[in-house]
Design a protein around this motif. Structure first.
Motif, PDB file in Angstrom:
ATOM      1  N   ILE A  81      -3.592   8.643  11.432  1.00 52.97           N
ATOM      2  CA  ILE A  81      -2.859   8.700  10.171  1.00 52.97           C
ATOM      3  C   ILE A  81      -2.392  10.125   9.927  1.00 52.97           C
ATOM      4  O   ILE A  81      -1.236  10.379   9.577  1.00 52.97           O
ATOM      5  N   CYS A 143      -4.236   4.305   2.057  1.00 50.60           N
ATOM      6  CA  CYS A 143      -5.358   3.479   2.521  1.00 50.60           C
ATOM      7  C   CYS A 143      -6.264   3.116   1.368  1.00 50.60           C
ATOM      8  O   CYS A 143      -6.193   2.028   0.834  1.00 50.60           O
ATOM      9  N   ASP A 271      -8.829  -2.887  12.078  1.00 45.73           N
ATOM     10  CA  ASP A 271      -8.222  -1.553  12.274  1.00 45.73           C
ATOM     11  C   ASP A 271      -7.383  -1.490  13.542  1.00 45.73           C
ATOM     12  O   ASP A 271      -6.313  -0.921  13.555  1.00 45.73           O
ATOM     13  N   GLN A 288      -3.939  -2.180  11.877  1.00 46.13           N
ATOM     14  CA  GLN A 288      -3.357  -1.405  10.782  1.00 46.13           C
ATOM     15  C   GLN A 288      -2.344  -0.450  11.396  1.00 46.13           C
ATOM     16  O   GLN A 288      -2.645   0.229  12.369  1.00 46.13           O
ATOM     17  N   ARG A 290      -1.403   2.638  11.606  1.00 45.22           N
ATOM     18  CA  ARG A 290      -1.947   3.912  11.126  1.00 45.22           C
ATOM     19  C   ARG A 290      -0.914   5.021  11.081  1.00 45.22           C
ATOM     20  O   ARG A 290      -0.779   5.727  10.073  1.00 45.22           O
TER      21      ARG A 290
END
Lengths: 345, 345
Positions: A81, A143, A271, A288, A290
DNA sequence: CACCCTCTTGCAATCGATTACAAGCCTCCG
DNA sequence: CGGAGGCTTGTAATCGATTGCAAGAGGGTG
């Protein structure tokens, strides 16, 4: 006397112009005549002049930096991220300052939310005190988020994603499903639990067996121990864990004790961290985005710094990634013989 | 008129003192009389005054920040090092700015090595141009380093660590040993290869089969493919990979094709990232003290910023961690029959 | 030739906090 | 009572770059 770091007046003197002209060459070259500009540039080269950012920032009343507050730098989930954020910010000429919230007290943290320190703030930690962050610099929450704070959120639909994960397990035929939670009180933990419960309830199935966790590898291992400690007939045939790290710990523990995944238990993570596609079995999980989360958060913040009205919440799509850790439940011998018994005669 | 951010003169006016006194209350409270101090503190509270760091930094000629240049933020290997650095720096009142070197050009990077941007620099990337970094701010090199630069290095003895790893494999009885390298030209890659070769040569064994890699998961997977593509009798019975990430990729690929670790090939990694102790099989590896590396680098830099002479290189100890991915080679049937043959008759 | 306009450049104030220096006030001592 | 010395506080210069305002130069026009 030239042992000091050269300043703008040194350049000006050497070029035979005023400091204003040098400054203009630096930040607004077009208004300076070509000839003057060249001689100033030459003087800059000769003196080895370098701009003093503190002075410029003081005058501009901006810092050129953005702070990211991360709950735990050691967690690989965040690094991608941050990489996404760093890329966008660097492109816009901003620095990224990263602060690990678990390495410092709340007082220190608030110090980062000041206009003279950073032009904006991206918060990745939902456990910070809401009151201190109000009325400071532009803030974006990514998040996780802090319930009390009015700020754009870049997130995923955790509840829906959890529902999709559990629906997949149900679709495979699982009826006894376990859920290993994230840290208590965390907004993500709650949403993923709620999604799990929703999916089960929608099918008229009993609520999940819920085990505690905190997103960490080791809490996943402990969940594995807890699962193993159950009488075999009570064990969920599938477990959905709120993070990939926990899923790794869980699988490691289960395999360590001689059981196999997905034969003895289907496992689903959350994730899609890079590593889990290379494990054996490769982990089924929810991906996700990221990098995209980081990028969007940075873009959103840049827009706010630029004076635009804050956007509403940004919800990024997740993806169900099916790999080898989930499969239909293996019918137990007892049930098999009961079902197959009559036909065999 | 109070809609502006209050400055030090606003506080001074309200408290009925001069700006100098307010400043002293802020940074050197002992010299101010208790009574005055209290009234200034009250004025600060009432105005909601917050210090402007740009102004203070300009005056102090320091920034209160340290920059870390990281080759790849997405790599979990670095996050724990950064966490260690952040902890030490925060304790000393310094910020940590993190810049991802792969997200920006060399020009941009040099901009970080300026006294007006940061008080010091920790470089974790050995591939930066050496010339640009000279004569700027105090620098510490951690993990990797740049050959041309005079600066303290915080590192491990990569060659010795690789030797220990390979000696372990040799001690288990392996004779055909493979090595998967890090990125070409990298100082770490070279040192780990050299250690591997040394260990083999010291035992009179043939040099290793060397496969290319770049520390990434996927390059490990490719190395797995390459290993699988070899005729079975030429395959090394043990492979030492220069990073844990590559070892994960390698094992994943090998298992994916139905072979088992360590039965069909012993695997040894490097780094001991958290995840590998939970894999099946748990990975044997060399542990790098990542937090300690970050902490020592930060301490060393703080000392230099404080004016102390730069220390020499700091070499931190590594540790051989034996888990389940290495075992004695399984004697192949052909050899077994040859050896056991005579006795059998 | 006077006037206006554009282009370049310099002057000097400004951003906000810090700090060397000096001045004022006490107290204490010879 | 004069002066030394300790505290506390204020004045004003300083850190280094930016920028509004205005002046000067040069060119074009009526």
């Amino acid at each position: 006397m030239q042992h000091q770091r050269p300043k703008i007046v040194d350049v000006a003197r050497l070029a035979g112009v005023s400091t204003a002209t040098v400054s203009r060459v630096l930040s607004n070259p077009d208004v300076v005549s070509a000839e003057t500009r060249r001689s100033v540039e030459e003087a800059i080269r000769q003196t080895g002049y370098r701009l003093n950012h503190a002075a410029r920032n003081l005058r501009h009343r901006r810092t050129g930096g953005v702070v990211a507050l991360v709950p735990n730098l050691s967690n690989p989930f965040f690094s991608q991220i941050l990489a996404g954020m760093a890329a966008v910010l660097a492109g816009a000429g901003y620095n990224l300052l990263i602060a690990d919230t678990c390495a410092m007290g709340g007082e220190t943290l608030l110090g980062y939310a000041e206009p003279s320190r950073a032009d904006g703030l991206i918060v990745l930690d939902g456990t910070l005190p809401a009151d201190g962050l109000k009325r400071r610099v532009p803030i974006v929450l990514a998040c996780e988020w802090i319930p009390g704070i009015e700020a754009p959120r870049v997130k995923i639909d955790n509840r829906a994603a959890a529902r999709v994960a559990v629906e997949h397990l149900i679709g495979l035929g699982h009826r006894r499903i376990g859920h290993v939670m994230g840290p208590p009180g965390n907004v993500l933990s709650e949403a993923r639990l709620a999604g799990t419960e929703q999916a089960l309830a929608a099918q008229g199935l009993p609520p999940p067996l819920v085990l505690p966790g905190d997103f960490s590898l080791d809490s996943g291992r402990l969940a594995g121990e807890a699962w193993l400690a159950l009488p075999a007939e009570q064990r969920p045939t599938a477990v959905f864990l709120a993070s990939d790290a926990m899923a790794c710990g869980f699988i490691g523990e289960v395999q360590h004790c001689g059981l196999a995944v997905p034969r003895d238990v289907s496992v689903m993570g959350f994730d899609d961290i890079e590593l889990v596609s290379h494990m054996t079995p490769a982990l089924s999980t929810i991906r996700q985005p990221r990098e995209a989360i980081g990028r969007r958060a940075a873009q959103c913040l840049l827009a706010m710094i630029g004076g635009e009205a804050p956007e509403g919440d940004i919800v990024l799509p997740t993806e169900l990634v099916l790999r080898a850790s989930t499969s239909p439940p293996v019918t137990t011998p007892a049930i098999k013989s009961r079902e197959a018994g009559p036909a065999r005669l």
